[in-house]
Each structure stands twice: as C-alpha cells, then as structure tokens.
Scaffold this active site. Sequence first.
Site, PDB file in Angstrom:
ATOM      1  N   ARG A  60       0.844  -1.198   0.000  1.00  0.00           N
ATOM      2  CA  ARG A  60       0.000   0.000   0.000  1.00  0.00           C
ATOM      3  C   ARG A  60       0.879   1.248   0.000  1.00  0.00           C
ATOM      4  O   ARG A  60       0.599   2.217  -0.713  1.00  0.00           O
ATOM      5  CB  ARG A  60      -0.948  -0.015   1.207  1.00  0.00           C
ATOM      6  CG  ARG A  60      -2.047  -1.058   1.102  1.00  0.00           C
ATOM      7  CD  ARG A  60      -2.846  -1.182   2.371  1.00  0.00           C
ATOM      8  NE  ARG A  60      -3.500   0.071   2.771  1.00  0.00           N
ATOM      9  CZ  ARG A  60      -4.156   0.194   3.929  1.00  0.00           C
ATOM     10  NH1 ARG A  60      -4.210  -0.810   4.793  1.00  0.00           N
ATOM     11  NH2 ARG A  60      -4.731   1.365   4.244  1.00  0.00           N
ATOM     12  N   ASP A 108      -2.617   7.754   4.042  1.00  0.00           N
ATOM     13  CA  ASP A 108      -1.746   7.887   2.861  1.00  0.00           C
ATOM     14  C   ASP A 108      -0.890   9.163   2.853  1.00  0.00           C
ATOM     15  O   ASP A 108       0.053   9.270   2.077  1.00  0.00           O
ATOM     16  CB  ASP A 108      -2.587   7.807   1.573  1.00  0.00           C
ATOM     17  CG  ASP A 108      -3.731   8.824   1.528  1.00  0.00           C
ATOM     18  OD1 ASP A 108      -4.800   8.493   0.955  1.00  0.00           O
ATOM     19  OD2 ASP A 108      -3.563   9.941   2.085  1.00  0.00           O
ATOM     20  N   HIS A 154      -6.334   7.758  12.140  1.00  0.00           N
ATOM     21  CA  HIS A 154      -5.933   6.343  12.066  1.00  0.00           C
ATOM     22  C   HIS A 154      -4.453   6.171  11.746  1.00  0.00           C
ATOM     23  O   HIS A 154      -4.021   5.115  11.259  1.00  0.00           O
ATOM     24  CB  HIS A 154      -6.814   5.613  11.040  1.00  0.00           C
ATOM     25  CG  HIS A 154      -8.249   5.600  11.444  1.00  0.00           C
ATOM     26  ND1 HIS A 154      -9.267   5.351  10.559  1.00  0.00           N
ATOM     27  CD2 HIS A 154      -8.846   5.798  12.645  1.00  0.00           C
ATOM     28  CE1 HIS A 154     -10.437   5.425  11.206  1.00  0.00           C
ATOM     29  NE2 HIS A 154     -10.206   5.691  12.459  1.00  0.00           N
ATOM     30  N   ASN A 209     -20.377  12.392  -1.695  1.00  0.00           N
ATOM     31  CA  ASN A 209     -20.169  10.960  -1.940  1.00  0.00           C
ATOM     32  C   ASN A 209     -20.999  10.544  -3.149  1.00  0.00           C
ATOM     33  O   ASN A 209     -22.170  10.923  -3.231  1.00  0.00           O
ATOM     34  CB  ASN A 209     -20.609  10.146  -0.710  1.00  0.00           C
ATOM     35  CG  ASN A 209     -20.070   8.725  -0.730  1.00  0.00           C
ATOM     36  OD1 ASN A 209     -20.108   8.061  -1.759  1.00  0.00           O
ATOM     37  ND2 ASN A 209     -19.575   8.267   0.394  1.00  0.00           N
ATOM     38  N   CYS A 259      15.615  -2.589  20.359  1.00  0.00           N
ATOM     39  CA  CYS A 259      15.276  -3.777  21.156  1.00  0.00           C
ATOM     40  C   CYS A 259      15.150  -5.038  20.307  1.00  0.00           C
ATOM     41  O   CYS A 259      14.946  -6.124  20.845  1.00  0.00           O
ATOM     42  CB  CYS A 259      13.986  -3.543  21.923  1.00  0.00           C
ATOM     43  SG  CYS A 259      12.505  -3.748  20.915  1.00  0.00           S
TER      44      CYS A 259
END
Length: 251
Positions: free
Chosen positions: A73, A107, A122, A224, A161
Amino acid sequence: MTKDQFPPALLDWLRTSKHLAILTGAGVSQESGIPTFRDALSGFWSRFDPMQLATPEAFDADPSLVWGWYEWRRSQVLECQPNAAHRAIAELAVQVQRLTLITQNVDGLHERAGSPDVLCLHGSLHRPYCRACGEPHRLPQRDASRPPKGQPMPPPACASCGDHIRPGVVWFGEVLPADIWTASEKAAGSCDLLMSVGTSSLVYPAAALPRIAHRKGAKLVQINPEPTSLDPLADVNLRGTAAQLLPHLLR
Ligand SMILES: CC(C)NC(=O)[C@H](Cc1c[nH]c2ccccc12)NC(=O)[C@H](CCCC/N=C(/NCCC(=O)O)S[C@H]1O[C@H](COP(=O)(O)OP(=O)(O)OC[C@H]2O[C@@H](n3cnc4c(N)ncnc43)[C@H](O)[C@@H]2O)[C@@H](O)[C@H]1O)NC(=O)OCc1ccccc1
Ligand SMILES: [Zn+2]
C-alpha cells in the site's frame, strides 16, 4: 453536478462559516489511483479481508503477511499524487475563517497537497514504530531495486530492542491517539459546518464526528457518489466525486 446546481445556501454557509470541519475517508484519494478501503485488495491480497489484516492479532499471527500488505500500500501511495480534492481542501484552509481537517486516511496525501495540521485519526503508512518499545523507525522512501511485489515481507527489526517494527496505523480494536481524538471531537462539537467527504461512515469512533456536529446544530454536508448511513442526517447530500465537486466550493 456543476456549481450552479449547488444549493445556494451551501455557498452561504461556507462564506459565513466561523469554523468549518472536514472529515475525509478513502474516497478522497480514490481519484489519485488509491483504491478505497473496501476495494483495497487486488492481486495476491484479494483473498484476504482488510478488516482481518488490519488487526494486531493478524500481525502477531503472521508479521510478514501484514507487513507485506502495508509496504505494498505504501509503494502504491508513493507512486500517486494528491488530486484536485486534496488541493481544494488545502486552498479552502486559506479561504475560510477556520478549518479543521480530520482524516481517516493513512496515505499522507492531504499533507502532500499542503494542508496544515491534519488530524490523522488512524495514523500513517509513513510513520512505522517498534511493536515493543515504540521506537520510531525510518523507512527508505523508495527502494527502486526492490519494489514490493505484493507478497509477504518480513518486517524490519527494531534498532534498539530487536522486536518487530509495525505499521504506524491504528488497527481495528486499537484505541485512537488520545490527543488527536480529543481535538477532533472538540472540532466536531464547536464547528458551524461539517463536510463529510468520501467516507462510508461505518467505522467508529470516526463516524460519530458528523453525528456530534449535527447534534450540536452545525450544518452537515456530505460529498459521496453513493448514499451512506449519514444521508438522512445531512442538510445537503452532493452526489458526485470529491475531485469533481470540491473545487466548486472555492471562491
Ligand atoms: C467496521 C466497524 C463496525 N468497526 C469499528 O468501527 C471498530 C469497532 C468499534 C468501535 N466502536 C464501535 C461502535 C459501533 C460498532 C463498532 C465499533 N472500531 C475500531 O476498532 C476502532 C479503530 C478503527 C480504526 C481502524 N483502522 C482503520 N484504518 C487504519 C488501518 C488501515 O488503513 O489499514 S479504519 C479504515 O477503514 C475505514 C474505511 O472507511 P472509508 O475511509 O470510509 O472507506 P470505504 O472504502 O469504507 O468507503 C469509501 C467511500 O468513499 C466513496 N467514494 C468512492 N470514490 C469516491 C470519490 N471519488 N469521491 C468521493 N467519494 C468516493 C464510496 O462511495 C464510499 O462511501 C477508514 O476509517 C480507514 O481508515 N478502535 C476502537 O474503537 O478502539 C476502542 C475500542 C477498542 C476495543 C473494543 C472497542 C472499542
Ligand atoms: Zn523496539
């Protein structure tokens, strides 16, 4: 749909708005060539359910599968450009008194279009970090010699780590970054106009934001090409694509 078909009230709300909030989803990047979340899986990935892959359990079970998907992606995004919708939103920030831009997208195209202080609910494909110690990890912008073939790929090891580096996104079942959620909730609760652009309005708590704004008396506009669960609440539903319609909102 052309500008003269826009309800005149909409342009007045925009001109007189003291605080405009915009919530975007995958639809705003669709015209840049990035498939929406629901159709994000093609080729090797078409046998998986995105909701399954985008979970901490999937990463723990098969880190290479999930890391490969996110690198694929990310490589797509690095080959894309912001579109007229991203650019119009960046320009709107200059034309209105105050704009809060909240996105579900990972993105980074809003930032690349010049939008300042984007609230990324997100997370981002470009900010991986260590699953164990949280150490940020720098990724090569583009490894031309080894473009992701859309296959599983072992995640890098953390420099401090040694544990797995994970994508810097919020997975299903994970809480959103508290500071970004608080700022988004505050904006939804204090704006006088909220535009929901290119989102199916199904994923929570992001999908609660237009409902918070509506409850607080703000005007609600949806852009939309398809109907969503937000239609009955919206004062105006503009049926069309983001890159076609958003530039018409500019002076
Ligand atoms: C599916 C849903 C039922 N599940 C959830 O909402 C879950 C669970 C849940 C919590 N609260 C609830 C309340 C009710 C029900 C369920 C829940 N939420 C969570 O897990 C959240 C975390 C959610 C975040 C997950 N991460 C993503 N992304 C990052 C990763 C990655 O990208 O891989 S979500 C991801 O999917 C969502 C996809 O939605 P859209 O962006 O809208 O895209 P979609 O493809 O759906 O639709 C595209 C739309 O665009 C339109 N379109 C197409 N082309 C265009 C075009 N050209 N122009 C304009 N529009 C266009 C289409 O018509 C369509 O409408 C986005 O948010 C995207 O970021 N965390 C959480 O709540 O933590 C606390 C907690 C913890 C434990 C238990 C309880 C609570
Ligand atoms: Zn670490």
